[in-house]
Design a protein around this motif. Structure first.
Motif, PDB file in Angstrom:
ATOM      1  N   UNK A  68     -53.182  -2.084 -81.009  1.00 35.72           N
ATOM      2  CA  UNK A  68     -54.490  -2.139 -81.662  1.00 35.72           C
ATOM      3  C   UNK A  68     -55.365  -3.243 -81.062  1.00 35.72           C
ATOM      4  N   UNK A  69     -55.277  -3.424 -79.743  1.00 34.24           N
ATOM      5  CA  UNK A  69     -56.108  -4.408 -79.063  1.00 34.24           C
ATOM      6  C   UNK A  69     -55.607  -5.835 -79.199  1.00 34.24           C
ATOM      7  N   UNK A  70     -54.469  -6.032 -79.866  1.00 33.90           N
ATOM      8  CA  UNK A  70     -53.894  -7.357 -80.062  1.00 33.90           C
ATOM      9  C   UNK A  70     -52.562  -7.394 -79.327  1.00 33.90           C
ATOM     10  N   UNK A  71     -52.310  -8.510 -78.638  1.00 37.23           N
ATOM     11  CA  UNK A  71     -51.043  -8.625 -77.921  1.00 37.23           C
ATOM     12  C   UNK A  71     -49.884  -8.404 -78.886  1.00 37.23           C
ATOM     13  N   UNK A  72     -48.954  -7.561 -78.507  1.00 38.76           N
ATOM     14  CA  UNK A  72     -47.814  -7.223 -79.353  1.00 38.76           C
ATOM     15  C   UNK A  72     -46.829  -8.383 -79.424  1.00 38.76           C
ATOM     16  N   UNK A  73     -46.094  -8.493 -80.525  1.00 39.61           N
ATOM     17  CA  UNK A  73     -45.072  -9.539 -80.617  1.00 39.61           C
ATOM     18  C   UNK A  73     -43.970  -9.278 -79.594  1.00 39.61           C
ATOM     19  N   UNK A  74     -43.275 -10.317 -79.242  1.00 38.82           N
ATOM     20  CA  UNK A  74     -42.173 -10.178 -78.294  1.00 38.82           C
ATOM     21  C   UNK A  74     -41.095  -9.283 -78.882  1.00 38.82           C
ATOM     22  N   UNK A  75     -40.478  -8.480 -78.047  1.00 38.57           N
ATOM     23  CA  UNK A  75     -39.398  -7.600 -78.497  1.00 38.57           C
ATOM     24  C   UNK A  75     -38.241  -8.420 -79.068  1.00 38.57           C
ATOM     25  N   UNK A  76     -38.025  -9.608 -78.523  1.00 39.10           N
ATOM     26  CA  UNK A  76     -36.954 -10.483 -79.021  1.00 39.10           C
ATOM     27  C   UNK A  76     -37.246 -10.915 -80.464  1.00 39.10           C
ATOM     28  N   UNK A  77     -38.475 -11.335 -80.737  1.00 41.02           N
ATOM     29  CA  UNK A  77     -38.847 -11.745 -82.091  1.00 41.02           C
ATOM     30  C   UNK A  77     -38.740 -10.566 -83.060  1.00 41.02           C
ATOM     31  N   UNK A  78     -39.180  -9.415 -82.646  1.00 41.34           N
ATOM     32  CA  UNK A  78     -39.100  -8.215 -83.495  1.00 41.34           C
ATOM     33  C   UNK A  78     -37.634  -7.872 -83.772  1.00 41.34           C
ATOM     34  N   UNK A  79     -36.801  -7.963 -82.749  1.00 44.70           N
ATOM     35  CA  UNK A  79     -35.383  -7.614 -82.894  1.00 44.70           C
ATOM     36  C   UNK A  79     -34.697  -8.446 -83.974  1.00 44.70           C
ATOM     37  N   UNK A  80     -35.043  -9.729 -84.077  1.00 44.69           N
ATOM     38  CA  UNK A  80     -34.352 -10.635 -84.980  1.00 44.69           C
ATOM     39  C   UNK A  80     -35.162 -10.996 -86.220  1.00 44.69           C
ATOM     40  N   UNK A  81     -36.325 -10.432 -86.393  1.00 43.38           N
ATOM     41  CA  UNK A  81     -37.200 -10.769 -87.528  1.00 43.38           C
ATOM     42  C   UNK A  81     -36.528 -10.530 -88.875  1.00 43.38           C
TER      43      UNK A  81
END
Length: 182
Positions: free
Chosen positions: A12-25
């Motif tokens: 949505x035009x915003x830099x996506x969170x890191x896959x690492x952060x998403x994985x462990x959120x």
């Protein structure tokens, strides 16, 4: 919902969170307060706020922080983390997320701020990255196993990687997810 018409590093035009952060959120206790250290324009602050976590987003750049103004669940703080006083003495967080930032003198302060049961999610550049560009100065690159050394005896390591990645661009990185459960 597909966003294939957008670059993979944005949402949505915003830099996506890191896959690492998403994985462990999901390791961050539900509704727990999160510190997004050196947050830049706030990709992780936004992500954790959408998960129902109150977020403290701190950076030294007021222009970058302006992108977070008015984002529900996010409190912004402009602070010089390297030359000013530590703004979080005595505070505790259920999660601390750090991406693409390294200032070694902050490690003890970060460890002190992780609440019992809280999680540190850390990902930044490592030795060898000089092959791929910036950062290339050793002062800004983690030594082999350095993140493990930082948390040894203080946090329980859930996951650790020291590797070369190709996305979002080629880089050498270290990644850590560790819980304050010792």
């Amino acid at each position: 919902m597909s966003t294939s018409h957008q670059p993979p590093a944005t949402r949505h035009g915003i830099e996506a969170p890191s896959a690492w952060a998403v994985r462990w959120a999901d390791r961050v206790p539900a509704g727990g307060r999160v510190l997004d250290l050196a947050c830049g324009s706030g990709r992780h602050a936004r992500y954790f706020a959408t998960r129902g976590c109150p977020v403290e987003a701190v950076d030294r750049d007021p222009a970058a922080l302006a992108a977070l103004a008015g984002v529900p669940g996010v409190t912004i703080r402009c602070a010089n983390l390297e030359g000013g006083p530590w703004p979080y003495d005595g505070e505790q967080f259920a999660g601390i997320v750090v991406a693409n930032y390294l200032h070694r003198p902050l490690f003890p302060r970060l460890l002190d701020c992780i609440a019992p049961g809280g999680v540190m999610i850390y990902e930044t550049f490592a030795a060898g990255n000089e092959r791929y560009g910036r950062p290339s100065n050793r002062a800004f690159l983690l030594r082999p196993g350095e993140l493990l050394d930082v948390v040894r005896g203080r946090l329980r390591v859930i996951a650790y990687e020291n590797l070369t990645v190709s996305e979002p661009r080629p880089a050498c990185v270290q990644r850590l997810c560790a819980i304050n459960s010792l």
